[in-house]
Design an enzyme around this catalytic site. Sequence first.
Site, mmCIF file in Angstrom:
data_model
loop_
_atom_site.group_PDB
_atom_site.id
_atom_site.type_symbol
_atom_site.label_atom_id
_atom_site.label_comp_id
_atom_site.label_asym_id
_atom_site.label_seq_id
_atom_site.Cartn_x
_atom_site.Cartn_y
_atom_site.Cartn_z
ATOM 1 C CG ASP A 50 43.463 38.247 43.311
ATOM 2 O OD1 ASP A 50 43.419 39.480 43.188
ATOM 3 O OD2 ASP A 50 42.451 37.539 43.263
ATOM 4 C CG HIS A 51 46.058 43.307 40.436
ATOM 5 N ND1 HIS A 51 45.265 42.625 39.555
ATOM 6 C CD2 HIS A 51 45.567 44.575 40.458
ATOM 7 C CE1 HIS A 51 44.345 43.440 39.067
ATOM 8 N NE2 HIS A 51 44.506 44.632 39.588
ATOM 9 C CG HIS A 61 40.545 40.586 40.923
ATOM 10 N ND1 HIS A 61 41.786 40.065 41.189
ATOM 11 C CD2 HIS A 61 40.589 40.989 39.623
ATOM 12 C CE1 HIS A 61 42.545 40.141 40.104
ATOM 13 N NE2 HIS A 61 41.842 40.692 39.137
HETATM 14 O O1 LIG Z 1 42.785 41.319 36.642
HETATM 15 C C1 LIG Z 1 42.213 42.211 36.047
HETATM 16 O O2 LIG Z 1 42.024 43.381 36.661
HETATM 17 C C2 LIG Z 1 41.780 44.567 35.918
HETATM 18 C C3 LIG Z 1 41.200 45.568 36.908
HETATM 19 O O3 LIG Z 1 42.186 45.865 37.842
HETATM 20 P P1 LIG Z 1 42.140 47.238 38.629
HETATM 21 O O4 LIG Z 1 43.277 47.147 39.564
HETATM 22 O O5 LIG Z 1 42.281 48.327 37.614
HETATM 23 O O6 LIG Z 1 40.812 47.294 39.297
HETATM 24 C C4 LIG Z 1 40.834 44.332 34.780
HETATM 25 O O7 LIG Z 1 40.795 45.484 33.957
HETATM 26 C C5 LIG Z 1 41.309 43.176 33.949
HETATM 27 O O8 LIG Z 1 40.352 42.895 32.935
HETATM 28 C C6 LIG Z 1 41.517 41.954 34.796
HETATM 29 O O9 LIG Z 1 42.189 40.965 34.010
#
Ligand SMILES: O=C1O[C@H](COP(=O)(O)O)[C@@H](O)[C@H](O)[C@H]1O
Length: 497
Positions: free
Chosen positions: A180-181, A243
């Site tokens: 989960d980045h 997230h």
């Molecule tokens: O996991 C995801 O995250 C991105 C948003 O990531 P961020 O680090 O730019 O806040 C999102 O655009 C994408 O749809 C989703 O799969």
Amino acid sequence: MKQTSTPPTLIMIFGATGDLAKRKLYPSLYQLYLKGSLEKQFAVLGIGRREWSNQQFTDHIRNSLTQASDNHDHIEAFIEHCVYESHDVEDSSSYIKLKNKANELDEKFDLKGNRIFYLAMAPEFFGTITDHLKADGLTDNGGFCRLVIEKPFGHNLPSANVLNDQIRQSFPEESIYRIDHYLGKEMVQNIEVIRFANALFEPLWNSRFISNIQITSSEVLGVEERGRYYEKSGALRDMVQNHMLQMVALLAMEPPISLSTDEIRSEKVRVLRALRPVEGEEVDDYFVRGQYGPDHEGEQKGYRENANVDSDSNTETYVAGKVMIDNFRWAGVPFYIRTGKSMAVKSTKIVVQFKDIPMNLYYNKEHSLDPNLLVIHIQPDEGITLHLNAKKTAQGIDTDSVKLSYSASSIDGINTPEAYEKLLLDCILGDATNFTHWDEVRHSWSFVDKISDHWEKTKDQTFPNYSAGSMGPERSDSLLEKDGFEWWPIGELDVEE
Ligand SMILES: O=C1O[C@H](COP(=O)(O)O)[C@@H](O)[C@H](O)[C@H]1O
Ligand SMILES: NC(=O)C1=CN([C@@H]2O[C@H](COP(=O)(O)OP(=O)(O)OC[C@H]3O[C@@H](n4cnc5c(N)ncnc54)[C@H](OP(=O)(O)O)[C@@H]3O)[C@@H](O)[C@H]2O)C=CC1
């Protein structure tokens, strides 16, 4: 300067020709190389379906690194560690070839049999790949074996269960690193430190002193080329299940008895178990969905105009919700969350709003006291601000709202690493703290499934209900208004203002 020394490792990337690998994985590995965390004993084995030569693969990586990094001096040296293998993951006969290639690299770079299998591919392939990795002996190589899995982890609880059962046949839970980045973001990792390393906050961190917490993650970009994926996912599955709920868990968890992976994870799981389930008609009292239409100027298109999106689509590109945590600490405190595509600002912020003081000595008709806020700026700015009331610098006793700010992103020389860089390093080092355990995934799905079940049954006739470039549908304001709150204007809460 060397950052952290890592064990020798072979990183096998399935989906090596794809978007994620190009935009995130190669640049992150290169940064680790530049910092000395990856030295001589590492290799990247890129796996894709297309019949690329090694030369084509290394050109692809060179291209990715040239775009992503300011330092081009070591690109050629890094690329010497990268090798390509064309392999269709559904072709059972070709895993042996893959195994031979991996063994060759083990020997050439003296990798001691340590392997990371990074599945940067669509989830429908995960089970097939893990079955073969085990059956064909790729996991049996004398070193450690770790499996990194990209989201989405299933589509709902039943499919996540099936997927989990399948991969667990080949990898034990402790070797599975579900990415989960957001958990790799500097300020998300800082939530724990802000809470547990300061005498100031923890005594106030409960329903007696906090009135509500707001978490916003808004994006300016629309769905663009991702219509096919997004039509099946929507904002609830794409952002909330993972997230947003992870941020809720970090904000709400009890102090763990130590910082070990297991202790932190079990505290997060307890929060997810305490989420008040909302289902059926009740969903409409707690959650609001939205879908963007074109903007008023006709410059930004609406969701339904994207490729691979149904012209009558019922997919939500925006979600706002009131999440209640039914435990002693948080009884009665709403956690408001909102996330959406094609919104006015790209910003992720957490606003912790404290309760009003019992009596306002400074009240006069022109001026009431603002509530104290702790704002955690996740991105694009990184830092914290504490909003306090202080005496106006003039005669009298009027108060003014002042901010104490810490801006992590404006400190000279600090360039916080990209989330993927941190997570890749953690995985190489065997630290799974910032990855999600199966128990977290399953409790999150169980909460989210009830909402999506209701939404799937009821088409939202108001879609599209917000204009591209706005802050979402008006209904999301009412969600807070009925509790006597409003969304803090996140565009005006910048850390460096
Ligand atoms: O996991 C995801 O995250 C991105 C948003 O990531 P961020 O680090 O730019 O806040 C999102 O655009 C994408 O749809 C989703 O799969
Ligand atoms: N892109 C992103 O920003 C993010 C992606 N993710 C997740 O990461 C994963 C990958 O996403 P992304 O890189 O965007 O996807 P892409 O569609 O860009 O890439 C898919 C990759 O899978 C490979 N592939 C497909 N079928 C096969 C097969 N049968 N055998 C071998 N290889 C195959 C493709 O190889 P080839 O092209 O050679 O056929 C390609 O390398 C997905 O699970 C996605 O949800 C998660 C967060 C963000």
